[in-house]
Design an enzyme around this catalytic site. Structure first.
Site, PDB file in Angstrom:
ATOM      1  N   ALA A  97       0.842  -1.204   0.000  1.00 49.93           N
ATOM      2  CA  ALA A  97       0.000   0.000   0.000  1.00 49.93           C
ATOM      3  C   ALA A  97       0.870   1.243   0.000  1.00 49.93           C
ATOM      4  CB  ALA A  97      -0.897   0.027   1.242  1.00 49.93           C
ATOM      5  N   GLN A  98       0.325   2.320  -0.548  1.00 52.08           N
ATOM      6  CA  GLN A  98       0.873   3.649  -0.278  1.00 52.08           C
ATOM      7  C   GLN A  98       0.371   3.908   1.138  1.00 52.08           C
ATOM      8  OE1 GLN A  98       1.942   6.580   0.876  1.00 52.08           O
ATOM      9  NE2 GLN A  98      -0.049   7.447   0.329  1.00 52.08           N
ATOM     10  N   TYR A 110      -3.480   8.096  -6.748  1.00 51.67           N
ATOM     11  CA  TYR A 110      -2.579   6.947  -6.722  1.00 51.67           C
ATOM     12  C   TYR A 110      -2.855   6.082  -5.487  1.00 51.67           C
ATOM     13  CZ  TYR A 110       1.363   3.960  -6.127  1.00 51.67           C
ATOM     14  OH  TYR A 110       2.115   2.843  -5.918  1.00 51.67           O
ATOM     15  N   THR A 142      -6.803  -1.007   8.634  1.00 49.09           N
ATOM     16  CA  THR A 142      -6.118  -0.081   9.527  1.00 49.09           C
ATOM     17  C   THR A 142      -7.046   0.690  10.462  1.00 49.09           C
ATOM     18  OG1 THR A 142      -4.948   2.049   9.513  1.00 49.09           O
ATOM     19  CG2 THR A 142      -6.143   1.494   7.524  1.00 49.09           C
ATOM     20  N   GLU A 144      -6.812   3.669  10.905  1.00 51.53           N
ATOM     21  CA  GLU A 144      -7.109   4.960  10.258  1.00 51.53           C
ATOM     22  C   GLU A 144      -8.559   4.999   9.768  1.00 51.53           C
ATOM     23  OE1 GLU A 144      -5.627   8.097   9.212  1.00 51.53           O
ATOM     24  OE2 GLU A 144      -4.531   7.580  11.016  1.00 51.53           O
ATOM     25  N   TYR A 166      -6.064   8.154   2.302  1.00 56.35           N
ATOM     26  CA  TYR A 166      -5.569   6.820   2.686  1.00 56.35           C
ATOM     27  C   TYR A 166      -6.654   6.061   3.438  1.00 56.35           C
ATOM     28  CZ  TYR A 166      -3.049   3.341   5.506  1.00 56.35           C
ATOM     29  OH  TYR A 166      -2.648   2.187   6.126  1.00 56.35           O
TER      30      TYR A 166
HETATM   31  P1  NAP Z   1       5.314   0.122   4.472  1.00 56.05           P
HETATM   32  O1  NAP Z   1       6.561  -0.101   5.277  1.00 56.05           O
HETATM   33  O2  NAP Z   1       5.040   1.460   3.901  1.00 56.05           O
HETATM   34  O3  NAP Z   1       5.347  -0.949   3.271  1.00 56.05           O
HETATM   35  C1  NAP Z   1       4.451  -0.871   2.199  1.00 56.05           C
HETATM   36  C2  NAP Z   1       4.853  -1.885   1.162  1.00 56.05           C
HETATM   37  O4  NAP Z   1       3.973  -1.778   0.044  1.00 56.05           O
HETATM   38  C3  NAP Z   1       6.274  -1.688   0.599  1.00 56.05           C
HETATM   39  O5  NAP Z   1       6.818  -2.953   0.322  1.00 56.05           O
HETATM   40  C4  NAP Z   1       6.010  -0.940  -0.690  1.00 56.05           C
HETATM   41  O6  NAP Z   1       7.037  -1.065  -1.636  1.00 56.05           O
HETATM   42  C5  NAP Z   1       4.752  -1.639  -1.146  1.00 56.05           C
HETATM   43  N1  NAP Z   1       3.983  -0.901  -2.141  1.00 56.05           N
HETATM   44  C6  NAP Z   1       3.541   0.369  -2.092  1.00 56.05           C
HETATM   45  N2  NAP Z   1       2.831   0.676  -3.192  1.00 56.05           N
HETATM   46  C7  NAP Z   1       2.841  -0.443  -3.969  1.00 56.05           C
HETATM   47  C8  NAP Z   1       2.314  -0.764  -5.226  1.00 56.05           C
HETATM   48  N3  NAP Z   1       1.606   0.125  -5.952  1.00 56.05           N
HETATM   49  N4  NAP Z   1       2.517  -2.006  -5.708  1.00 56.05           N
HETATM   50  C9  NAP Z   1       3.239  -2.918  -5.018  1.00 56.05           C
HETATM   51  N5  NAP Z   1       3.767  -2.673  -3.817  1.00 56.05           N
HETATM   52  C10 NAP Z   1       3.574  -1.442  -3.303  1.00 56.05           C
HETATM   53  O7  NAP Z   1       4.034  -0.299   5.304  1.00 56.05           O
HETATM   54  P2  NAP Z   1       3.930  -1.243   6.597  1.00 56.05           P
HETATM   55  O8  NAP Z   1       4.046  -0.404   7.799  1.00 56.05           O
HETATM   56  O9  NAP Z   1       4.778  -2.423   6.398  1.00 56.05           O
HETATM   57  O10 NAP Z   1       2.389  -1.663   6.517  1.00 56.05           O
HETATM   58  C11 NAP Z   1       1.983  -2.821   5.782  1.00 56.05           C
HETATM   59  C12 NAP Z   1       0.504  -2.679   5.415  1.00 56.05           C
HETATM   60  O11 NAP Z   1      -0.256  -2.538   6.616  1.00 56.05           O
HETATM   61  C13 NAP Z   1       0.164  -1.477   4.559  1.00 56.05           C
HETATM   62  O12 NAP Z   1      -0.888  -1.857   3.721  1.00 56.05           O
HETATM   63  C14 NAP Z   1      -0.313  -0.446   5.567  1.00 56.05           C
HETATM   64  O13 NAP Z   1      -1.202   0.458   4.943  1.00 56.05           O
HETATM   65  C15 NAP Z   1      -1.019  -1.332   6.570  1.00 56.05           C
HETATM   66  N6  NAP Z   1      -1.039  -0.859   7.960  1.00 56.05           N
HETATM   67  C16 NAP Z   1       0.099  -0.461   8.574  1.00 56.05           C
HETATM   68  C17 NAP Z   1       0.052  -0.062   9.903  1.00 56.05           C
HETATM   69  C18 NAP Z   1       1.286   0.359  10.639  1.00 56.05           C
HETATM   70  O14 NAP Z   1       1.149   0.987  11.706  1.00 56.05           O
HETATM   71  N7  NAP Z   1       2.477   0.015  10.161  1.00 56.05           N
HETATM   72  C19 NAP Z   1      -1.172  -0.089  10.597  1.00 56.05           C
HETATM   73  C20 NAP Z   1      -2.300  -0.530   9.928  1.00 56.05           C
HETATM   74  C21 NAP Z   1      -2.238  -0.936   8.606  1.00 56.05           C
HETATM   75  P3  NAP Z   1       8.368  -0.135  -1.586  1.00 56.05           P
HETATM   76  O15 NAP Z   1       9.227  -0.735  -0.501  1.00 56.05           O
HETATM   77  O16 NAP Z   1       8.920  -0.293  -2.945  1.00 56.05           O
HETATM   78  O17 NAP Z   1       7.917   1.245  -1.249  1.00 56.05           O
HETATM   79  O1  G4F Z   2       3.445   8.132  12.248  1.00 55.46           O
HETATM   80  P1  G4F Z   2       2.325   8.694  11.478  1.00 55.46           P
HETATM   81  O2  G4F Z   2       2.634   9.280  10.142  1.00 55.46           O
HETATM   82  O3  G4F Z   2       1.245   7.543  11.378  1.00 55.46           O
HETATM   83  P2  G4F Z   2      -0.324   7.561  11.097  1.00 55.46           P
HETATM   84  O4  G4F Z   2      -0.746   8.763  10.348  1.00 55.46           O
HETATM   85  O5  G4F Z   2      -1.014   7.282  12.377  1.00 55.46           O
HETATM   86  O6  G4F Z   2      -0.450   6.315  10.108  1.00 55.46           O
HETATM   87  C1  G4F Z   2       0.208   5.089  10.377  1.00 55.46           C
HETATM   88  O7  G4F Z   2      -0.623   4.283  11.182  1.00 55.46           O
HETATM   89  C2  G4F Z   2      -1.838   3.865  10.544  1.00 55.46           C
HETATM   90  C3  G4F Z   2      -2.604   3.022  11.561  1.00 55.46           C
HETATM   91  O8  G4F Z   2      -3.393   3.852  12.355  1.00 55.46           O
HETATM   92  C4  G4F Z   2      -1.488   3.084   9.303  1.00 55.46           C
HETATM   93  F1  G4F Z   2      -2.623   2.635   8.714  1.00 55.46           F
HETATM   94  C5  G4F Z   2      -0.697   3.949   8.354  1.00 55.46           C
HETATM   95  O9  G4F Z   2      -0.326   3.179   7.217  1.00 55.46           O
HETATM   96  C6  G4F Z   2       0.557   4.433   9.051  1.00 55.46           C
HETATM   97  O10 G4F Z   2       1.384   3.322   9.288  1.00 55.46           O
HETATM   98  O11 G4F Z   2       1.603   9.835  12.319  1.00 55.46           O
HETATM   99  C7  G4F Z   2       1.134   9.590  13.638  1.00 55.46           C
HETATM  100  C8  G4F Z   2       0.676  10.910  14.238  1.00 55.46           C
HETATM  101  C9  G4F Z   2      -0.252  11.711  13.347  1.00 55.46           C
HETATM  102  O12 G4F Z   2      -1.299  12.231  14.111  1.00 55.46           O
HETATM  103  C10 G4F Z   2       0.612  12.855  12.822  1.00 55.46           C
HETATM  104  O13 G4F Z   2      -0.100  14.053  12.567  1.00 55.46           O
HETATM  105  O14 G4F Z   2       1.837  11.720  14.433  1.00 55.46           O
HETATM  106  C11 G4F Z   2       1.543  13.034  14.007  1.00 55.46           C
HETATM  107  N1  G4F Z   2       2.810  13.690  13.661  1.00 55.46           N
HETATM  108  C12 G4F Z   2       3.311  14.767  14.315  1.00 55.46           C
HETATM  109  N2  G4F Z   2       4.443  15.167  13.723  1.00 55.46           N
HETATM  110  C13 G4F Z   2       3.620  13.396  12.638  1.00 55.46           C
HETATM  111  C14 G4F Z   2       4.658  14.332  12.681  1.00 55.46           C
HETATM  112  N3  G4F Z   2       3.578  12.410  11.710  1.00 55.46           N
HETATM  113  C15 G4F Z   2       4.593  12.349  10.806  1.00 55.46           C
HETATM  114  N4  G4F Z   2       4.592  11.353   9.891  1.00 55.46           N
HETATM  115  N5  G4F Z   2       5.612  13.266  10.796  1.00 55.46           N
HETATM  116  C16 G4F Z   2       5.695  14.275  11.721  1.00 55.46           C
HETATM  117  O15 G4F Z   2       6.604  15.090  11.694  1.00 55.46           O
END
Ligand code: NAP
Ligand code: G4F
Length: 399
Positions: A97-98, A110, A142, A144, A166
């Site tokens: 995912a993006q 996108y 998620t 989110e 997202y």
């Molecule tokens: P991440 O580190 O951003 O990894 C995303 C992966 O998706 C990367 O391998 C990326 O490739 C790939 N990707 C992005 N766009 C793509 C496309 N168009 N086609 C094929 N691959 C693509 O995310 P993560 O933290 O591991 O999270 C994994 C999944 O869980 C995601 O779907 C995210 O939205 C979801 N999620 C994450 C969290 C969290 O807190 N981490 C919480 C809830 C849900 P590149 O390495 O080339 O960029």
């Molecule tokens: O670390 P964040 O960018 O994560 P966010 O927006 O919670 O999203 C992540 O968690 C989601 C699950 O709830 C996933 F689905 C998603 O893919 C991703 O992994 O931001 C966390 C919080 C936000 O409220 C943001 O406004 O931190 C706040 N924040 C404050 N300063 C910042 C910053 N976030 C980022 N990225 N950069 C800052 O400088």
């Protein structure tokens, strides 16, 4: 033992999209440990993007290889169909995912294409190939999706209210997964995962941004952490615990949807304080809104010295004066550029269903998570400092 058999029976086979991401890497490790053959989908990039899984790579010319990667993209249906056809996995984990919320405001179309339609494309690939009864599907949903939260804490029955492109795209992914389960009897489950972090978290998510900055400030490589909304509250867990939950969901007789969360909530400000404490710095916040700053209040020099030199009492890192870390120094500042058009102010999950049905328990505490992340980034900062002092250049990546 051949690569295809384990104790005389065929090894389970999994396909993981997003293998190069944080969760993809930990999930691949877990599945390989459990004896799986793992196929991952990676994107073509102009430079290597496999750093998180390079340690799993085995030269395909060797015997018994169980880890493979295939070029692919969630925006390319024919490619996904072909990969599923060629690999014929028992389990598919759709992690690609993006995934950056703020970036989704810049690239909404996108994000919808890869996160929403991408999920549909993969589900359709299963259906087109007639694999509905053979494949188990995991969708990376998620917290989110709860966005402007309608209930505290959030659980599986809490109504959704996404607050970003997202979140809206992921909501489609969630519902199309439910729909394919109900319409075609597919074993398809949503993991509604709350924020989970680790030492390999992407550098532009807030936790990793903070731990990298703390380490680099401690080593004199950076002066200031520029941050956005300090009041935002999140339920942060460790990614290793969360990928275990993904696997457990696909081992159940019946597919279902589960919240995975730590059940604890902290603000971004609290995370910053905890990370600075790891290098012996007591920080205080002064001011309000965009004028709020983080000021060094007191320094535990012994702890700071260990952070700079490493536990083993490695090389003493010479820093002019004390570097940026002296009492009264401003090391954190707010940049409104990081504020979001619509913010998710507060997330807190209730994972009791996962605990009850899956037997899932997180093994890491918040304190362990922060400590591990800072320790990892200190090691990277020490390496960068050593290279620079030896006259070499180091990477200079910025958001
Ligand atoms: P991440 O580190 O951003 O990894 C995303 C992966 O998706 C990367 O391998 C990326 O490739 C790939 N990707 C992005 N766009 C793509 C496309 N168009 N086609 C094929 N691959 C693509 O995310 P993560 O933290 O591991 O999270 C994994 C999944 O869980 C995601 O779907 C995210 O939205 C979801 N999620 C994450 C969290 C969290 O807190 N981490 C919480 C809830 C849900 P590149 O390495 O080339 O960029
Ligand atoms: O670390 P964040 O960018 O994560 P966010 O927006 O919670 O999203 C992540 O968690 C989601 C699950 O709830 C996933 F689905 C998603 O893919 C991703 O992994 O931001 C966390 C919080 C936000 O409220 C943001 O406004 O931190 C706040 N924040 C404050 N300063 C910042 C910053 N976030 C980022 N990225 N950069 C800052 O400088």
């Amino acid at each position: 033992m051949t690569a295809d058999l384990m104790g005389g029976t065929p090894r389970p086979k999994a396909l993981v999209t997003g293998i190069t991401g944080q969760d993809g890497a930990y999930l691949a490790e877990l599945l390989l440990e459990k004896g799986y053959v793992v196929h991952g989908v990676k994107r073509r990039a102009s430079s290597f993007n496999t750093e998180r899984v390079d340690h799993l790579y085995v030269d395909p010319h060797q015997e018994g290889v169980r880890f493979f990667m295939h070029y692919g993209d969630m925006t390319d249906a024919t490619n996904l169909i072909r990969i599923v056809q060629e690999t014929r996995p028992r389990e598919i984990y759709n992690l690609a995912a993006q995934s950056h919320v703020q970036v989704s405001f810049e690239t909404p179309e996108y994000t919808a294409n890869s996160d929403a339609l991408g999920t549909l494309r993969l589900l359709e690939a299963i259906r087109i190939l007639g694999l509905e009864r053979e494949v188990r599907f995991y969708q990376a949903s998620t917290s989110e999706m709860y966005g402007l939260v309608q209930e505290v804490p959030q659980r599986e029955t809490t109504p959704f209210y996404p607050r970003s492109p997202y979140g809206a795209a992921k909501l489609y992914g969630y519902w199309i997964t439910v729909n394919y389960r109900e319409a075609y009897g597919l074993h398809a489950s949503n993991g509604i995962l709350f924020n989970h972090e680790s030492a390999i978290r992407g550098e532009t998510f807030v936790t990793r941004k903070v731990t990298r900055a703390v380490a680099r400030i401690a080593l004199g490589l950076q002066d200031t952490l520029w941050i956005g909304n300090l009041d935002s509250r999140r339920d942060w867990g460790h990614a290793r615990d969360y990928v275990r939950a993904m696997h457990l969901m696909l081992q159940q007789d019946e597919p279902d949807d589960y919240v995975i969360a730590s059940g604890e909530q902290r603000s971004v400000r609290e995370f910053v304080l905890a990370a600075f404490a790891e290098v012996g710095v007591r920080l205080v916040f002064k001011g309000e809104g965009a004028d709020e700053v983080g000021v060094v209040d007191a320094v535990d020099l012994e702890r700071l010295t260990v952070a700079r030199s490493g536990e083993e009492g490695g090389r003493h890192v010479p820093i002019d004066g004390e570097g940026p870390i002296v009492p009264g120094a401003v090391v954190v500042r707010v940049d409104p550029r990081y504020f979001r058009p619509t913010e998710v102010a507060s997330l807190l999950g209730d994972a009791s269903k996962a605990r009850r049905v899956l037997g899932w328990e997180p093994a890491h505490t918040f304190a362990q998570l922060v400590s591990e992340m800072v320790a990892h980034d200190l090691a990277e900062a020490r390496r960068d400092e050593l290279l620079r002092s030896g006259g070499f250049t180091t990477r200079n990546s910025h958001e």
